[in-house]
Write an enzyme that holds these catalytic residues in place. Structure first.
Site, PDB file in Angstrom:
ATOM      1  N   HIS A  39       0.852  -1.192   0.000  1.00  0.00           N
ATOM      2  CA  HIS A  39       0.000   0.000   0.000  1.00  0.00           C
ATOM      3  C   HIS A  39       0.883   1.235   0.000  1.00  0.00           C
ATOM      4  O   HIS A  39       1.053   1.883  -1.021  1.00  0.00           O
ATOM      5  CB  HIS A  39      -0.942  -0.040   1.205  1.00  0.00           C
TER       6      HIS A  39
ATOM      7  N   CYS B  97      -0.261   0.379   9.831  1.00  0.00           N
ATOM      8  CA  CYS B  97      -0.554   1.724   9.312  1.00  0.00           C
ATOM      9  C   CYS B  97      -2.004   1.861   8.875  1.00  0.00           C
ATOM     10  O   CYS B  97      -2.702   2.776   9.283  1.00  0.00           O
ATOM     11  CB  CYS B  97       0.349   2.036   8.127  1.00  0.00           C
ATOM     12  N   HIS B  98      -2.451   0.941   8.021  1.00  0.00           N
ATOM     13  CA  HIS B  98      -3.802   1.075   7.489  1.00  0.00           C
ATOM     14  C   HIS B  98      -4.585  -0.237   7.559  1.00  0.00           C
ATOM     15  O   HIS B  98      -5.575  -0.416   6.868  1.00  0.00           O
ATOM     16  CB  HIS B  98      -3.763   1.603   6.048  1.00  0.00           C
ATOM     17  N   GLY B  99      -4.085  -1.177   8.368  1.00  0.00           N
ATOM     18  CA  GLY B  99      -4.840  -2.397   8.631  1.00  0.00           C
ATOM     19  C   GLY B  99      -4.805  -3.479   7.574  1.00  0.00           C
ATOM     20  O   GLY B  99      -5.633  -4.385   7.593  1.00  0.00           O
TER      21      GLY B  99
ATOM     22  N   PRO C 231      -6.136  -2.199   2.643  1.00  0.00           N
ATOM     23  CA  PRO C 231      -5.966  -1.607   1.312  1.00  0.00           C
ATOM     24  C   PRO C 231      -4.837  -2.132   0.413  1.00  0.00           C
ATOM     25  O   PRO C 231      -4.829  -1.737  -0.740  1.00  0.00           O
ATOM     26  CB  PRO C 231      -5.688  -0.140   1.654  1.00  0.00           C
TER      27      PRO C 231
END
Lengths: 174, 404
Positions: free
Chosen positions: A105, A123-125, A138
Site C-alpha cells: 500500500h 498503518c492502514h490495517g 488496502p
C-alpha cells in the site's frame, strides 16, 4: 523593415540558444537528483538459511529495505493453497517465504503474527498470509519477491537465479 | 546624469534617491482599507508575523543543525536542546509556530469562503493563497524530515511512495525523488535544501503575488459592498473621516491589526512556554529505524483531513480521492457559479454548504487521528464521501442561487 527582420532574427536566435540552454540545464538538474552510482550499485546480500528456525520471522536488509525470510513448518505447508505454495522458495528441501517486507500500500513494515501465521500492517490495517498474499485491503498486491539466486543453503539477493526466472515467467512477479 | 538639488534633511536626501515619500504614500498612508471589517481581517497580518517568527527561529536552529543521517537526530535532541543557550526556545517556537500557522491559514481560508472573497476580481488572491497553502504544506513536510526520528523517516517513506501513483507503479520516480531506494542520506540533504532555501524562496515570492493581487480589487468587507474607493478616499483626505467608508492602511488599520496580533501572540507564547508538547510527537524522539515501523503512523493534525480521505478506500481510489482533495480548493472561484459576493448567511443553500464543509473537515480530522477500526472507520468513510459530494454539488446549488 530591414531593421525589423534583423531584430526578429536576433530575437529568434536568442530564444533558440536560451531554449537549448534551458533544456540542457534541466537535464543536468534531473541527473543531479538521480541516485548516486554507489547507491544504485548497492550490491548483493548473501543470507545463509541453514540455521533458520521454523515459524520464526528473520528480517534481513537489502538495498536499505527489510527482507522477510520465514521458514514454514510442515503443518503450514500442508495447509497451504496451491497459489501460496507457488510463491515458496525451496532451499534444502524446506519451504521459505522470501519477500520485501514493505506493505504494497504505502511501504510500512507489516508485523508477523506467529499464532495466526500472517502479517498485519499497523498503518492502514492491511493483511498478508504466510506466503505474502494480500488478504485484506488496502494493499492492492502481494508482498514483492526480490530477485534471488539459490546457492546451496544460501540465498543471494539481487541476483536473478533460475528459480526466480521461473517465478517471473509464470507471472508471480510483476 | 540626472540633476540633484542639495537636500535639507535626511528624509529629503532619501526621498531624492529612493522616493521614500512616494513609497510611504502608496503602501501606507493612501492604501485604503474598508472600515466595515472585523478581527478576522487581521489574519493576514497574523500569518505574516508567524512567518517572520518561523524565519528567525529557523535561522538560529540552522546554525547547529547537521543534515547527516548519523548526526541529525543528536544535533537536534542533544546539541540544540541541551547545549545551545536557549536552543530549546528556538526549537519550541519553531515547532509551535509551524503547527499554529496552519490553524491561522484555515481560519483565513474559511473567512475568505464565508465572505465570498474569492470572486469578482479576487480570483488571483484566492489562487495565490491556495498555492501558499501548498508551499507551506511542503515546507512543513520537509521540516518534519529533519530531526530524523521514527516519524520523520516513516512519514518520508509513506509520502514519497504516493508518487508511485498506485497501480501505475512509478517506482523509478519515487527513487528519483529520494535519491535512493529508501529515505537515506541523499533524501535528508535534499529535503534540508528544500526546507531552508527553495521552498522559503517560493513562499516569499508567493506572498508578494498574494499582496499584489489585493491592490486592484481591494480588501473585501463584511457585507460584500461595492463602492468607489476614489470617492471615499477623497472624503477621508478632506478630513471627513467619519463619513468615509475607508481608512488608511497605516497607521489606522495597522494599529487595529497589531492589536489582534498582540492577543494572538499571548496565546502563541502561552503554547510555546507551557503547552508545546502537542507540536512534538513522542514517536519522533526515537531515532529513525528503516527496519521497524511505528505501531501507528499519522500525520500532524493539519494534514489529518486529507489523510482520512486517502485511508478508507482501496489504494487507487484512495489516491484519486486524495488528489481531488488536494487540488479542489484552488478551483473554488470557478466552481461557485453564483454572481453574489456577499456573506454566506445571505446566500441560502451556500450557507448550509459552508457549515457542512467545515463540520465535515473537522470530522475527517478527528477520525484521521483515531485507529481505522469499527465505527471510526465508518464515520471516516462517510465523511470522505460527503466531502467529495459537497464539491460536486457546489456548482449546482450556486447556479440556482438568486441574485441578491
Amino acid at each position: 523593415m530591414e531593421n525589423e527582420s534583423r531584430r526578429g532574427f536576433m530575437g529568434k536566435a536568442f530564444g533558440a540558444v536560451s531554449g537549448v540552454g534551458a533544456v540542457a540545464s534541466l537535464y543536468a538538474m534531473k541527473r543531479s537528483w538521480d541516485p548516486l552510482p554507489s547507491v544504485a550499485a548497492a550490491g548483493f546480500t548473501k543470507v545463509d538459511l541453514s540455521a533458520a528456525e521454523p515459524n520464526a520471522l528473520v528480517v534481513e536488509k537489502w538495498r536499505g529495505k527489510p527482507i522477510f525470510i520465514l521458514k514454514k513448518t510442515p503443518e503450514m505447508v500442508a495447509a497451504q493453497t496451491e497459489e501460496m505454495t507457488a510463491r515458496d522458495v525451496i532451499v534444502g528441501g524446506e519451504n521459505f517465504l522470501i519477500a520485501i517486507g514493505l506493505c504494497t500500500h504505502l511501504g510500512c513494515i507489516p508485523s508477523y503474527r506467529k499464532d495466526s501465521t500472517d502479517f498485519l500492517c499497523a498503518c492502514h490495517g492491511g493483511k498478508f498470509d504466510s506466503s505474502g498474499i494480500d488478504t485484506q485491503l488496502p494493499p492492492p498486491s502481494p508482498l514483492v519477491i526480490p530477485p534471488f539466486k539459490i546457492d546451496g543453503t544460501t540465498v543471494v539477493l539481487g541476483e536473478e537465479g533460475p528459480e526466480y526466472a521461473k517465478m517471473k515467467e509464470s507471472g508471480l512477479i510483476a | 546624469m540626472a540633476h540633484f538639488e542639495k537636500a535639507n534633511s535626511l528624509n529629503e536626501w532619501l526621498d531624492q534617491r529612493l522616493a521614500v515619500n512616494t513609497l510611504k504614500r502608496v503602501l501606507q498612508t493612501e492604501y485604503w482599507i474598508p472600515k466595515n471589517i472585523n478581527f478576522l481581517w487581521a489574519m493576514g497580518m497574523v500569518l505574516a508575523i508567524t512567518f517572520g517568527i518561523l524565519l528567525v527561529s529557523g535561522i538560529f536552529l540552522l546554525m547547529y543543525y547537521q543534515p547527516n543521517v548519523d548526526t541529525a537526530f543528536d544535533s537536534v535532541n542533544y546539541t540544540i536542546m541541551r547545549e545551545v543557550g536557549f536552543g530549546w526556545l528556538w526549537r519550541h517556537v519553531h515547532a509551535v509556530a509551524a503547527s499554529v500557522v496552519f490553524l491561522i491559514i484555515y481560519i483565513h481560508m474559511f473567512t475568505g469562503i464565508y465572505y465570498g472573497s474569492y470572486k469578482k476580481g479576487r480570483e488571483i488572491i484566492w489562487i495565490s493563497g491556495m498555492l501558499l497553502f501548498v508551499a507551506f504544506s511542503a515546507e512543513a513536510f520537509s521540516g518534519y524530515m529533519l530531526p530524523w526520528g521514527q516519524m520523520s523517516y516513516w512519514a518520508g517513506m509513506v509520502i514519497t511512495n504516493l508518487f508511485s501513483l498506485g497501480s501505475l507503479e512509478f517506482n523509478g520516480l519515487v527513487e528519483w525523488i529520494r535519491g535512493d531506494y529508501v529515505p537515506a542520506q541523499a533524501f535528508l540533504t535534499r529535503f534540508f535544501m528544500l526546507h531552508v532555501l527553495l521552498i522559503p524562496l517560493a513562499i516569499i515570492a508567493l506572498i508578494g503575488i498574494h499582496f499584489g493581487a489585493l491592490r486592484l480589487p481591494h480588501v473585501n468587507n463584511q457585507d460584500g459592498e461595492e463602492f468607489d474607493y476614489d470617492v471615499e478616499a477623497e472624503k477621508y483626505k478632506a478630513g471627513d473621516k467619519k463619513n468615509s467608508k475607508v481608512i488608511a492602511f497605516a497607521n489606522d488599520f495597522l494599529s487595529k491589526d497589531m492589536f489582534v496580533v498582540a492577543v494572538y501572540l499571548v496565546f502563541f507564547f502561552y503554547l510555546v512556554f507551557w503547552n508545546y508538547s502537542f507540536a512534538m510527537d513522542p514517536v519522533n524522539f526515537d531515532p529513525a529505524d528503516g527496519l521497524k515501523t511505528p505501531a501507528h503512523i499519522y500525520p500532524e493534525w493539519y494534514f489529518l483531513w486529507s489523510y482520512e480521505i486517502l485511508r478508507p478506500f482501496s489504494k487507487d481510489i484512495g489516491l484519486i480521492a486524495f488528489g481531488f482533495a488536494q487540488v479542489i480548493f484552488v478551483f473554488l472561484p470557478f466552481l461557485d457559479r453564483s454572481p453574489n459576493a456577499v456573506p454566506a448567511s445571505r446566500r441560502g443553500l451556500f450557507f448550509i454548504w459552508f457549515w457542512l464543509l467545515l463540520i465535515d473537515m473537522i470530522a475527517l480530522t478527528a477520525m484521521g487521528k483515531l485507529p481505522p477500526e469499527g465505527i471510526y472507520s465508518t464515520i471516516g468513510f462517510v465523511s470522505a464521501v460527503v466531502f467529495i459530494l459537497l464539491w460536486i454539488a457546489l456548482p449546482i446549488i450556486t447556479k440556482f442561487e438568486k441574485k441578491v
